[in-house]
Write a protein that holds these residues in place. Structure first.
Motif, PDB file in Angstrom:
ATOM      1  N   ASP A 101      -7.887  -2.837   8.701  1.00  0.00           N
ATOM      2  CA  ASP A 101      -8.695  -1.571   9.387  1.00  0.00           C
ATOM      3  C   ASP A 101      -7.961  -0.322   9.504  1.00  0.00           C
ATOM      4  O   ASP A 101      -8.152   0.691   9.304  1.00  0.00           O
ATOM      5  CB  ASP A 101      -9.246  -2.267  10.708  1.00  0.00           C
ATOM      6  N   ARG A 102      -6.558  -0.638   9.936  1.00  0.00           N
ATOM      7  CA  ARG A 102      -5.711   0.356  10.154  1.00  0.00           C
ATOM      8  C   ARG A 102      -5.251   1.162   8.936  1.00  0.00           C
ATOM      9  O   ARG A 102      -5.342   2.323   8.890  1.00  0.00           O
ATOM     10  CB  ARG A 102      -4.189  -0.311  10.729  1.00  0.00           C
ATOM     11  N   LEU A 103      -5.030   0.141   7.898  1.00  0.00           N
ATOM     12  CA  LEU A 103      -4.638   0.962   6.648  1.00  0.00           C
ATOM     13  C   LEU A 103      -5.618   1.857   5.858  1.00  0.00           C
ATOM     14  O   LEU A 103      -5.613   2.680   5.468  1.00  0.00           O
ATOM     15  CB  LEU A 103      -4.203  -0.083   5.602  1.00  0.00           C
ATOM     16  N   GLU A 126      -7.019   8.038   1.038  1.00  0.00           N
ATOM     17  CA  GLU A 126      -7.158   7.430  -0.264  1.00  0.00           C
ATOM     18  C   GLU A 126      -7.032   5.767  -0.372  1.00  0.00           C
ATOM     19  O   GLU A 126      -6.654   5.433  -1.096  1.00  0.00           O
ATOM     20  CB  GLU A 126      -6.047   8.112  -1.293  1.00  0.00           C
ATOM     21  N   VAL A 127      -7.299   5.493   0.925  1.00  0.00           N
ATOM     22  CA  VAL A 127      -7.246   4.008   1.124  1.00  0.00           C
ATOM     23  C   VAL A 127      -8.680   3.649   1.410  1.00  0.00           C
ATOM     24  O   VAL A 127      -9.144   3.910   2.607  1.00  0.00           O
ATOM     25  CB  VAL A 127      -6.197   3.479   1.992  1.00  0.00           C
ATOM     26  N   VAL A 134       0.805  -1.262   0.095  1.00  0.00           N
ATOM     27  CA  VAL A 134       0.018   0.032  -0.098  1.00  0.00           C
ATOM     28  C   VAL A 134       0.854   1.263  -0.118  1.00  0.00           C
ATOM     29  O   VAL A 134       0.639   2.286  -0.790  1.00  0.00           O
ATOM     30  CB  VAL A 134      -1.108   0.055   1.127  1.00  0.00           C
ATOM     31  N   ALA A 135       1.950   1.138   0.790  1.00  0.00           N
ATOM     32  CA  ALA A 135       2.672   2.511   0.910  1.00  0.00           C
ATOM     33  C   ALA A 135       3.451   2.689  -0.517  1.00  0.00           C
ATOM     34  O   ALA A 135       3.578   3.883  -0.897  1.00  0.00           O
ATOM     35  CB  ALA A 135       3.777   2.270   1.931  1.00  0.00           C
ATOM     36  N   VAL A 147      -6.114   3.389  -3.290  1.00  0.00           N
ATOM     37  CA  VAL A 147      -6.032   2.029  -3.094  1.00  0.00           C
ATOM     38  C   VAL A 147      -7.236   1.369  -2.487  1.00  0.00           C
ATOM     39  O   VAL A 147      -7.645   2.092  -1.712  1.00  0.00           O
ATOM     40  CB  VAL A 147      -4.908   1.427  -2.118  1.00  0.00           C
ATOM     41  N   LEU A 148      -7.763   0.449  -3.193  1.00  0.00           N
ATOM     42  CA  LEU A 148      -8.966  -0.292  -2.652  1.00  0.00           C
ATOM     43  C   LEU A 148      -8.551  -1.626  -2.268  1.00  0.00           C
ATOM     44  O   LEU A 148      -7.953  -2.574  -3.146  1.00  0.00           O
ATOM     45  CB  LEU A 148      -9.951  -0.424  -3.939  1.00  0.00           C
ATOM     46  N   LEU A 149      -8.518  -1.736  -0.891  1.00  0.00           N
ATOM     47  CA  LEU A 149      -8.136  -3.005  -0.244  1.00  0.00           C
ATOM     48  C   LEU A 149      -9.422  -4.216  -0.274  1.00  0.00           C
ATOM     49  O   LEU A 149     -10.543  -3.632   0.254  1.00  0.00           O
ATOM     50  CB  LEU A 149      -7.671  -3.135   1.115  1.00  0.00           C
TER      51      LEU A 149
END
Length: 243
Positions: free
Chosen positions: A46-48, A53-54, A20-21, A30-32
């Motif tokens: 959850d933290r990310l 923009e995540v 992600v970074a 970014v879409l997780l």
């Protein structure tokens, strides 16, 4: 063009933060897609998701890689993206190649930009040689060499054309997805740009490939694609002549 990255995640709590970074460093949203990961990985996601923009899309039941990517592509369209970069969560893909992929998509916005792996010595030899069986079947089922590597999970999809194919016909939901969607997009008339990309296999990488079950699914996929090719053969051959 609005490009973002879709990452299917299933228990890759270790490497996903770095992936992600790296993508955010290139300016990509970014879409997780959490494919029902275990609690430790879910907590990392959850933290990310608190970062700018995540976005996190959570699936209540494991869908498999293909199912997670499909869910991500649908959500990406809802977010207003026009194109989605698919990338694996385990860190095997080289994010330094993101700018060249993005530039290729900008130059040919209706094409799929498909990664063509350049492996280092970390690649398992059995997996490397086994890929050639799929390559040959893809060349047969498209009557073309247009798709150089259908198994690479590093690629850019134009969302309008891709989702039209996904909504219109069945696509495999597990490890058969990458190959089947590539073939069906080609059948739909979408052209392909093949881009070299460096791929490594981390020593502590987590693979979710199920040797017996996924090989059966892949064999079934090649069978249905072959019979699908037969009635499309005249159009596919004409496409080659007209090109």
């Amino acid at each position: 063009m609005k490009l973002g990255a879709v990452i299917p995640v299933y228990n890759h709590g270790g490497p996903i933060t770095g992936v992600v970074a790296a993508l955010r460093a290139h300016g990509l949203p970014v879409l997780l897609v959490d494919d029902a990961s275990e609690p430790g990985c879910a907590a990392v996601l959850d933290r990310l998701a608190q970062l700018p923009e995540v976005t996190l899309e959570r699936l209540p039941v494991n869908q498999g890689k293909g199912g997670a990517v499909i869910a991500g592509l649908r959500r990406a369209a809802q977010l207003g993206w026009t194109h989605a970069l698919q990338i694996d969560a385990d860190g095997q893909h080289d994010t330094r190649d993101v700018p060249s992929f993005a530039a290729a998509a900008a130059a040919a916005p209706t094409q799929m930009i498909c990664g063509c792996p350049i492996y280092d010595d970390s690649v398992p030899r059995a997996r490397l040689y086994g890929r050639y069986a799929t390559h040959i079947w893809v060349w047969i089922n498209t009557l073309s060499l247009a798709i150089r590597d259908s198994m690479c999970g590093f690629r850019i999809y134009p969302l309008t054309g891709t989702l039209a194919v996904i909504e219109r016909q069945y696509i495999g939901r597990r490890m058969d997805f990458d190959t089947e969607i590539a073939v069906r997009l080609y059948w739909s008339g979408m052209d392909v740009t093949n881009m070299p990309t460096r791929v490594r296999y981390p020593e502590d990488g987590v693979s979710h490939f199920r040797v017996w079950k996924d090989n059966v699914l892949i064999s079934a996929m090649h069978t249905r694609l072959f019979f699908g090719m037969l009635w499309r053969a005249p159009r596919l051959l004409w496409r080659k002549v007209a090109a």
